[in-house]
Design an enzyme around this catalytic site. Structure first.
Site, PDB file in Angstrom:
ATOM      1  N   ASN A 227      33.021  31.723  49.761  1.00 30.99           N
ATOM      2  CA  ASN A 227      33.323  31.837  48.334  1.00 30.99           C
ATOM      3  C   ASN A 227      32.988  30.566  47.565  1.00 30.99           C
ATOM      4  OD1 ASN A 227      36.270  33.972  48.645  1.00 30.99           O
ATOM      5  ND2 ASN A 227      34.123  34.492  48.347  1.00 30.99           N
ATOM      6  N   ASN A 251      38.339  41.599  53.750  1.00 32.89           N
ATOM      7  CA  ASN A 251      38.075  41.903  52.343  1.00 32.89           C
ATOM      8  C   ASN A 251      37.939  43.404  52.096  1.00 32.89           C
ATOM      9  OD1 ASN A 251      35.444  42.675  53.116  1.00 32.89           O
ATOM     10  ND2 ASN A 251      34.601  40.649  52.673  1.00 32.89           N
ATOM     11  N   CYS A 312      44.424  35.067  47.250  1.00 36.10           N
ATOM     12  CA  CYS A 312      43.215  35.431  48.004  1.00 36.10           C
ATOM     13  C   CYS A 312      42.040  34.891  47.186  1.00 36.10           C
ATOM     14  CB  CYS A 312      43.148  36.940  48.244  1.00 36.10           C
ATOM     15  SG  CYS A 312      43.434  37.986  46.801  1.00 36.10           S
TER      16      CYS A 312
END
Length: 524
Positions: A227, A251, A312
Site C-alpha cells: 500500500n 483483503n 486497515c
C-alpha cells in the site's frame, strides 16, 4: 407471500399486487383495480416465453422510485418491469426503526462526554471527512490548537482520523478506529499525527503506568507494505509510545474468491470430499483470523485497561469487523436485539462501510472487483460466537439470517448506499423503511429461548480464556439452505426465511426466495 407494495409498471401507471412463480409460469395479481378496468388486473407469463431477465436502473439509482428494478423481456414481444427498490416498500410499522440509533444517546450510554473526551459535530455537514459520521468522539485536548485536527486528517487516508468507537466509563479504556497513515514509499512522518495518538493515550488515565497504545493493523504486513507504493499509504512505523501489530486478515479480493469457492462447494455437494472442499475455500480460516484479532483487541481493553487503535487501509471493511466484534465481546448491550441493531448502525452504516459497492446495490457489473462479502463474514463470526455462548445472546439465528436476507433484498433502506452522507443526501430515512422497524414489529420471532439476561450482563465468560475456540463448523443452515441434499425443507423452522410469508399450498416460490435465486444467478 404477501408483498403489499410490489408494483408492476403498466401503460396506465403503477399497479400494486403480488407475484407468484411456479415451475411453469410467473403470475401477477393486482391488489387494486387498474384505472381503466372494472375488475382486478392480472397476467401470466410462462417461463418458456421469457427471453431475458435483467436488472435496470443502476446508473440512475436515487432519481426516482421506479427507475431501479427488474425488466423481463418476453419472446412474445412483451416487456414487463417490476420496480424492486426500498423506496417502493411502504408498509406501516408501530415503531420507526430510523429512530433507533442516536449517536448522542449512544455516547451518553458510555457516560460521554467527560473531562477527557469531546462528542463533536466537527464533521457536520460532512465537509471534514465525507465518509465519516457527522458526530465524532475526539480527545478534548485536540481542540486546544486551531487547525490541528485538519493537519492530522491530511495524514490519514480519506481524512479518516482516529475517532472513538467504544469507551469503558469504569476504566477509561477506549477502542478507536481510523484509516491508514499516508506514509508512502518514503515513510513520511507527521508530528501532528503522532501527537494526536499521544492524546488518545493520555485520555486513559489508568493507562499511565504503561504509556502505550496498541495499534492493530488488520492487514497482512506484506499488503501494508505494498500500500505504500500503490496508494501512498502505510503504517505507524516507529511511533513513540505505540505498539504495532498486524493481524493478517485478507483483503476484499481474497474474501470474494473464498466465498465463490464456498458457494461451489455447497451447490455441488460431494459428501466424500466435502470437508476437503470446504477447507480448500479457506472460508473458516478467514473467520478464525478475524475472531482471533477481535479477541486480542477485547483482551487488551478488558484485562489490561488499554486503549487501542484499529485500522486497515481505508478503515471501512476489516476495521468494522474488528471493532464491532470486539465491542460485541466487551459490552453485553450489543448482545441484545436493540444493541446489535445499534452496533450495525454505528460501526457499519454510519462509519461508511460501502454497502452499495460491496453488495452491488445499484451496480450493473456482476464481476465488479469492489464486491466482497465483508459484512457476511461479520455475521458469520457472530454466529460462531452465538454457538459458543448461546445463553449470552438475546437474539437467535433467525435474526442473523433475516439481516443477511434483507442485506440483498433492497426492501429496506438500512443497507443502501455507501455512507451516512449519501443516505442523508438521498433522503433515505424519508423515502424508505428501516429494517429495524420490521424487526421490532416481529421481535418475538427473534428471541433466543436460551437467553439468560443475568448471565449476559453479570456473569459472561466470553473473555475468560485467552483465545476464542472456534468449533470449526460451517454455517450450513445459511450457506447450504437451498441445497436439499444438505438442508431438507422439513428441517427448516416454519417461515424461517421471512416471518410474514404465507404457505399458499401450491408449491409456489415466494418473492423473497425468488429474489435470493436471482441474486445467486447474478442478477443482483
Amino acid at each position: 407471500m404477501k408483498e403489499q407494495q410490489l408494483g408492476y409498471l403498466s401503460p396506465d401507471g403503477k399497479i400494486f399486487g403480488r407475484v407468484y412463480i411456479t415451475n411453469f409460469r410467473l403470475r401477477f395479481e393486482s391488489t387494486e383495480q387498474a384505472s381503466n378496468k372494472n375488475s382486478d388486473f392480472h397476467f401470466d407469463v410462462t417461463l418458456g416465453s421469457i427471453s431475458k431477465v435483467e436488472k435496470v436502473g443502476y446508473a440512475i439509482v436515487g432519481r426516482g422510485e421506479d427507475t431501479y428494478g427488474l425488466n423481463i423481456t418476453c419472446k412474445d414481444l412483451r416487456s414487463i418491469r417490476f420496480p424492486f427498490f426500498a423506496t417502493v416498500y411502504k408498509e406501516n410499522f408501530s415503531k420507526d426503526g430510523w429512530d433507533l440509533y442516536d449517536p448522542y444517546k449512544e455516547f451518553n450510554r458510555m457516560k460521554l462526554p467527560n473531562a477527557l473526551w469531546e462528542i463533536s459535530n466537527l464533521n457536520r455537514p460532512y465537509d471534514f471527512a465525507p465518509t465519516y459520521p457527522a458526530v465524532l468522539g475526539i480527545p478534548k485536548a485536540a481542540f486546544d490548537e486551531k487547525d490541528f485536527l485538519k493537519r492530522v486528517s491530511e495524514f490519514r487516508s480519506k481524512q479518516r482520523i482516529p475517532v472513538l468507537s467504544w469507551y469503558n466509563p469504569e476504566t477509561a479504556a477506549a477502542i478507536v478506529r481510523s484509516a491508514q497513515p499516508m506514509a508512502g514509499i518514503k515513510s513520511k512522518k507527521s508530528p501532528d499525527d503522532e501527537r494526536y495518538l499521544r492524546m488518545i493515550i493520555d485520555a486513559n488515565p489508568q493507562n499511565s503506568h504503561s504509556q502505550i497504545l496498541p495499534i492493530y493493523d488488520a492487514r497482512p504486513v506484506v499488503n501494508a507494505q505494498v500500500n505504500r507504493v500503490t496508494s501512498g499509504g502505510g503504517y505507524e512505523e516507529d511511533y513513540q509510545y505505540c505498539k504495532l501489530e498486524f493481524l493478517d486478515i485478507q483483503n476484499i479480493h481474497v474474501v470474494r474468491d473464498s466465498l465463490r469457492k464456498l458457494k461451489e462447494a455447497c451447490s455441488m455437494i460431494d459428501h466424500k470430499n466435502f470437508k476437503k472442499n470446504r477447507d480448500d475455500t479457506k472460508w473458516l480460516a478467514h473467520i478464525q483470523t478475524i475472531l482471533d484479532g477481535a479477541w486480542r483487541i477485547a483482551l487488551d481493553v478488558q484485562h489490561k485497561n488499554l486503549s487501542v487503535l484499529v485500522h486497515c487501509s481505508d478503515g471501512w471493511d476489516r476495521t468494522a469487523q474488528l471493532t464491532s466484534l470486539a465491542m460485541l465481546m466487551l459490552d453485553p448491550y450489543y448482545r441484545t436485539i436493540e444493541g446489535f441493531a445499534v452496533l450495525i448502525e454505528k460501526e457499519w452504516c454510519s462509519f461508511g462501510h460501502k454497502f452499495a459497492h460491496r453488495i452491488g446495490h445499484g451496480e450493473d457489473k456482476h464481476g465488479d472487483g469492489e464486491r466482497s462479502p465483508i459484512f457476511v463474514q461479520f455475521i458469520d463470526c457472530v454466529w460462531q460466537l452465538f454457538n459458543e455462548f448461546t445463553s449470552n445472546f438475546e437474539f437467535n439465528v433467525r435474526f442473523l439470517k433475516t439481516i443477511l436476507d434483507e442485506l440483498y433484498a433492497c426492501r429496506f433502506g438500512t443497507f443502501l448506499y455507501n455512507n451516512e452522507k449519501e443516505r442523508n443526501d438521498l433522503k433515505v430515512k424519508r423515502n424508505t423503511v428501516s429494517l429495524w422497524s420490521y424487526v421490532f414489529q416481529h421481535r418475538s420471532h427473534f428471541i433466543n429461548s436460551k437467553y439468560d439476561h443475568i448471565e449476559n450482563f453479570q456473569r459472561c465468560e466470553m473473555l475468560k480464556n485467552n483465545k476464542v475456540q472456534l468449533c470449526n463448523k460451517l454455517w450450513t443452515e445459511y450457506y447450504c439452505r437451498y441445497n436439499v441434499k444438505v438442508i431438507s425443507p422439513e428441517s427448516i423452522e416454519p417461515n424461517d426465511n421471512n416471518i410474514d410469508s404465507e404457505n399458499n399450498g401450491y408449491g409456489l416460490l415466494s418473492l423473497s426466495n425468488w429474489s435470493n435465486l436471482w441474486y445467486s444467478l447474478g442478477f443482483y
